[in-house]
Scaffold this motif. Structure first.
Motif, PDB file in Angstrom:
ATOM      1  N   LEU A 112      -4.924   5.207   5.592  1.00  0.00           N
ATOM      2  CA  LEU A 112      -3.812   4.270   5.726  1.00  0.00           C
ATOM      3  C   LEU A 112      -2.551   5.055   6.059  1.00  0.00           C
ATOM      4  O   LEU A 112      -2.336   6.164   5.555  1.00  0.00           O
ATOM      5  N   PHE A 113      -1.721   4.473   6.890  1.00  0.00           N
ATOM      6  CA  PHE A 113      -0.388   4.999   7.142  1.00  0.00           C
ATOM      7  C   PHE A 113       0.555   4.299   6.173  1.00  0.00           C
ATOM      8  O   PHE A 113       0.409   3.095   5.912  1.00  0.00           O
ATOM      9  N   TYR A 114       1.527   5.036   5.642  1.00  0.00           N
ATOM     10  CA  TYR A 114       2.403   4.399   4.658  1.00  0.00           C
ATOM     11  C   TYR A 114       3.793   5.004   4.656  1.00  0.00           C
ATOM     12  O   TYR A 114       4.015   6.132   5.119  1.00  0.00           O
ATOM     13  N   LYS A 115       4.722   4.219   4.130  1.00  0.00           N
ATOM     14  CA  LYS A 115       6.084   4.666   3.853  1.00  0.00           C
ATOM     15  C   LYS A 115       6.393   4.295   2.408  1.00  0.00           C
ATOM     16  O   LYS A 115       6.105   3.179   1.984  1.00  0.00           O
ATOM     17  N   GLY A 116       7.013   5.216   1.684  1.00  0.00           N
ATOM     18  CA  GLY A 116       7.352   4.954   0.297  1.00  0.00           C
ATOM     19  C   GLY A 116       6.618   5.882  -0.649  1.00  0.00           C
ATOM     20  O   GLY A 116       5.839   6.749  -0.226  1.00  0.00           O
ATOM     21  N   GLN A 117       6.873   5.693  -1.927  1.00  0.00           N
ATOM     22  CA  GLN A 117       6.249   6.510  -2.968  1.00  0.00           C
ATOM     23  C   GLN A 117       5.215   5.670  -3.720  1.00  0.00           C
ATOM     24  O   GLN A 117       5.578   4.714  -4.404  1.00  0.00           O
ATOM     25  N   VAL A 118       3.947   6.002  -3.561  1.00  0.00           N
ATOM     26  CA  VAL A 118       2.871   5.253  -4.209  1.00  0.00           C
ATOM     27  C   VAL A 118       2.828   5.643  -5.684  1.00  0.00           C
ATOM     28  O   VAL A 118       2.719   6.823  -6.027  1.00  0.00           O
ATOM     29  N   GLY A 119       2.931   4.655  -6.555  1.00  0.00           N
ATOM     30  CA  GLY A 119       2.979   4.901  -7.987  1.00  0.00           C
ATOM     31  C   GLY A 119       1.618   5.133  -8.596  1.00  0.00           C
ATOM     32  O   GLY A 119       0.584   5.085  -7.918  1.00  0.00           O
ATOM     33  N   PRO A 120       1.579   5.368  -9.901  1.00  0.00           N
ATOM     34  CA  PRO A 120       0.320   5.621 -10.606  1.00  0.00           C
ATOM     35  C   PRO A 120      -0.526   4.352 -10.699  1.00  0.00           C
ATOM     36  O   PRO A 120      -0.026   3.243 -10.443  1.00  0.00           O
TER      37      PRO A 120
END
Length: 373
Positions: A112-120
């Motif tokens: 996956l392409f993503y923007k942002g900070q993926v949390g726990p």
């Protein structure tokens, strides 16, 4: 200096990205190619395409693109360069930034392409609905999502206009987590999505897409992204959907994956609620009557904070009164609004509100409007 593929990715990841950058090549074809290559895509990428293309298990359009396109390592490098230019990251299946609930689901993308900070890891729920609900419904959807997020549950949706976008805003109102799965590449946002993006990223949200840079949304990409919304979630809740609403694609995907599907019932005279009512009547969705229903279905156990100054009296309150206090806030709410947010009968809610008022924890204003202290 451009980042080199070998520095960023492993050989297998680089090969996966290379094939994923070919238009029209999806998860099933990728797995067929991996089997054709004896388990390692790298063996194909390291050889000229002409040596193996004739026997490769791909469709005619993909075959033509592979034959006429750039060498696969160059294609992967170009994709990485566009990601870097657009502020995008890449998460491969099994990595921390890749939604763990999505791993192993049928037809899941390898990356996956993503923007942002993926949390726990946490409980997450898909909240979806029509682009054009009846007048006055969007504030309700936003408030519903806010309450879901206040319980520590992540809100997953599609960033589409209407109910989806209202749910993202509701999660942001609560300072909660929200994920948006898009039907376009992250560098091909429509203007409303582009306006939402900085607000969502500022407050810890994430934009995801399975589509490589440069791919615009189409009539086929939106239904496909709905399987990702359902797959990344522990349950699917349809807040508003007409009989032909695209939101029901997410419900179908959730049903196929074995996710609990809930739907908010609506007035039988309201065409915008026909899809929700129909799914409930057919037994394909459970009726969602309150935010607590959502918490129950995803296994969340929100803790209601003891109100300041309550002291030992808080422990003496009934469970109904404590639960009702948890859905009240400093914005006055009508009895009907409170009733919609709790899993109580009108009589039980009336008793809980009286109990809270006598304990000095809420104020009742004229017209059965309540405000917590």
């Amino acid at each position: 200096m451009a980042r080199t593929l070998s520095y960023i990715l492993s050989a297998d990841q680089g090969a996966t990205l290379a094939f994923w950058s070919v238009p029209g090549l999806g998860p099933k074809t990728l797995e067929a190619l991996r089997a054709f290559a004896g388990g390692s895509l790298e063996t194909l990428v390291s050889r000229p395409v002409r040596e193996w293309l004739a026997e490769a298990p791909v469709s005619a359009p993909v075959r033509g693109r592979l034959a006429a396109g750039e060498p696969l390592p160059v294609l992967a490098e170009r994709t990485l360069e566009r990601c870097a230019a657009g502020g995008m990251e890449v998460a491969f299946s099994g990595q921390p930034a890749y939604p763990e609930r999505l791993v192993g689901t049928p037809d899941a993308p390898p990356l996956l392409f993503y923007k942002g900070q993926v949390g726990p890891p946490r409980r997450r729920v898909a909240l979806v609905g029509s682009r054009h609900p009846e007048q006055g419904f969007l504030p309700f959807a936003r408030d519903f999502a806010r309450q879901v997020a206040e319980g520590g549950v992540g809100v997953v949706s599609g960033a589409a206009m209407g109910v989806d976008r209202a749910c993202h805003w509701g999660a942001l109102d609560a300072g909660g987590e929200t994920w948006a799965f898009l039907g376009s590449a992250l560098d091909e946002l429509d203007p409303p999505q582009a306006r939402l993006l900085p607000h969502l990223l500022e407050r810890g949200g994430v934009f995801f897409s399975e589509l490589p840079p440069g791919v615009r949304a189409s009539r086929s990409t939106f239904p496909r992204r709905n399987r990702l919304i359902a797959g990344a979630s522990d349950a699917v809740v349809v807040l508003r959907a007409g009989r032909e609403s695209g939101a029901l694609y997410t419900a179908v995907a959730g049903e196929a994956l074995g996710r609990p599907v809930l739907a908010l019932p609506g007035d039988v005279r309201n065409a915008a609620a026909e899809g929700c009512n129909g799914w409930i009547r057919a037994g394909r969705a459970r009726a969602c009557l309150s935010v607590k229903d959502v918490w129950d279905f995803v296994g969340a156990r929100p803790v209601v904070a003891v109100p300041p100054g309550a002291g030992e009296g808080w422990e003496g309150l009934s469970a109904e009164a404590q639960g009702t206090y948890g859905v009240l806030d400093r914005v006055p709410r009508t009895f009907e609004e409170v009733l919609a947010a709790v899993r109580l009968s009108p009589a039980a809610l009336t008793s809980a509100l009286v109990e809270l008022e006598l304990s000095g924890l809420l104020i009742q204003h004229p017209g059965r409007v309540f405000e917590r202290i």
